[in-house]
Design an enzyme around this catalytic site. Structure first.
Site, PDB file in Angstrom:
ATOM      1  N   HIS A 246      35.706  45.516  44.323  1.00  0.00           N
ATOM      2  CA  HIS A 246      35.633  44.290  43.525  1.00  0.00           C
ATOM      3  C   HIS A 246      34.799  43.265  44.270  1.00  0.00           C
ATOM      4  O   HIS A 246      34.842  43.216  45.503  1.00  0.00           O
ATOM      5  CB  HIS A 246      37.051  43.730  43.277  1.00  0.00           C
ATOM      6  N   GLU A 305      40.819  48.048  36.629  1.00  0.00           N
ATOM      7  CA  GLU A 305      40.415  49.061  35.664  1.00  0.00           C
ATOM      8  C   GLU A 305      41.166  50.379  35.840  1.00  0.00           C
ATOM      9  O   GLU A 305      41.278  51.159  34.897  1.00  0.00           O
ATOM     10  CB  GLU A 305      38.901  49.339  35.789  1.00  0.00           C
TER      11      GLU A 305
END
Ligand code: ACO
Length: 362
Positions: A246, A305
């Site tokens: 991320h 996700e």
């Protein structure tokens, strides 16, 4: 110049704060854990949109108005022709959403929150050759989405699972799609234009397009014993492991655990395949170990996700629809940021540094 605008502060917001170092997400003063435990879609909409419109905003009236808006918007589904239905679901949904008139008031916001909830299930059914189902204004937004998708009123666990997901992803600082929404809002183009731009940014695989490929990875690995070998092979070939890493979080994404928590009752009650979650946990452990070995200087952890993929799969969404479901939740944040930008901000117009050729001196 900062490549990717990393660490550049480009807006002030009262909406959400992402602390990447400690893995903490705050939405309007409430921590994500508390929010997920206590809120449905309508509650987080009331929280994020409070004070941004002339009208008073509360969860009960949002629920009633969303129901009415879903019913009214269903007429646009007729515009879905063969060309539109040949598109990926998120693109077909975006095309239908472009029919919603631009505006700046709360009713426009209601329509934009209701529209993807109607259009995505309708597109998915029509793509399978089934008739789209009319919205039911008496249901909550999450329950009605699942009913329009599957044709059955969902269980309490399933509705709670979708609510938890939509709340979890409702807002997240100045991510790429939210920035896109603010850029458009800064020109005063209208809320529909902001949401369309944001969906266009979201669909990329480096942003909201990752959960579908997470399931492809699970299928590719197949069994827990195969995880390390399969993932090593992918990394050897320069592939990224979907659902990991991320830009902001340097620790585990707090949204991953929030979703893992709501997954458990759905799997435990036999409404989804228990072996799937065991496989996902084995792959997660192997992936984290490999990423830590290969990139010791770059903390790469599980992102939102990963468990999104499992949850949406268990709720009956096909994997090519996951980005569209993400858009249903994030529309709240996009609208809130667009309004904040319109009310307080200036036209967004950064500079570029020219590094191309210059005309020859005469
Ligand atoms: N698998 C393997 N290697 C990775 C991964 C990954 N998932 N993520 C980052 N890396 C590596 C990169 O290859 C890079 O290595 P290098 O320095 O040798 O080139 C290094 O880690 C740093 O990566 P960056 O590209 O600088 O990280 P950035 O902050 O730009 O990217 C991103 C973040 C796009 C999320 C990235 O981690 C990624 O591609 N992850 C996989 C896709 C994914 O899960 N997307 C969903 C993100 S969550 C969301 O948007 C809602």
């Amino acid at each position: 110049m900062k490549s990717g605008l990393e660490d550049v502060i480009a807006a002030e917001t009262k909406l959400s704060d992402v602390d990447g170092a400690t893995g903490r997400l705050i939405i309007r003063g409430v921590s994500l854990d508390d929010l997920v435990a206590t809120s449905r879609f309508e509650d987080v909409a009331a929280l994020l949109l409070d004070g941004l419109f002339d009208e008073h905003v509360d969860a009960d009236s949002i629920r009633v108005r969303l129901g009415a808006a879903r019913v009214a918007l269903f007429q646009h589904v007729e515009a879905a022709d063969a060309v539109l239905l040949a598109l990926p679901p998120v693109d077909a949904m975006r095309a239908l959403l472009a029919r919603v008139e631009d505006g700046e008031n709360f009713e426009d916001a209601i329509k934009l929150m209701a529209a993807p909830a109607v259009f995505l299930p309708a597109v998915l059914r029509m793509q399978k050759g089934d008739k789209p189902l009319k919205p039911d204004a008496s249901l909550s937004q999450s329950a009605d989405i699942l009913r329009m998708l599957t044709g059955r009123v969902p269980s309490a666990e399933q509705t709670a699972g979708l609510d938890a997901y939509l709340v979890t992803i409702s807002d997240h600082g100045l991510n790429a799609s939210t920035f896109a929404s603010r850029v458009i809002a800064s020109t005063h183009a209208g809320l529909t234009s902001s949401v369309l731009a944001a969906i266009s940014a979201l669909k990329g695989p480096l942003h909201g397009g990752a959960p579908g490929p997470v399931l492809d990875m699970l299928d590719g690995v197949g069994t827990p014993e195969n995880a390390r070998a399969w993932l090593s092979h992918a990394l050897d070939h320069g592939e990224r492991l979907m659902g990991f890493g991320h830009r902001i979080y340097r620790v585990r994404d707090p949204r991953a655990d929030a979703l893992k928590t709501v997954l458990k009752p759905i799997f435990a009650s036999g409404q989804a395949d228990q072996a799937r979650i065991a496989l996902a946990e084995a792959i997660e452990s192997a992936a984290l170990a490999l990423l830590h070995e290969r990139k010791p200087d770059r903390p790469l952890e599980t992102n939102v996700e990963y468990y999104t993929a499992l949850l949406l799969d268990a709720l009956g969404f096909p994997r090519n629809a996951f980005t569209g479901v993400f858009a249903i939740g994030r529309t709240i944040g996009w609208i809130a940021h667009a309004r904040e930008q319109t009310l307080d901000g200036r036209l967004i117009r950064p500079q570029s540094r020219y590094v191309g050729p210059v005309p020859k001196a005469a």
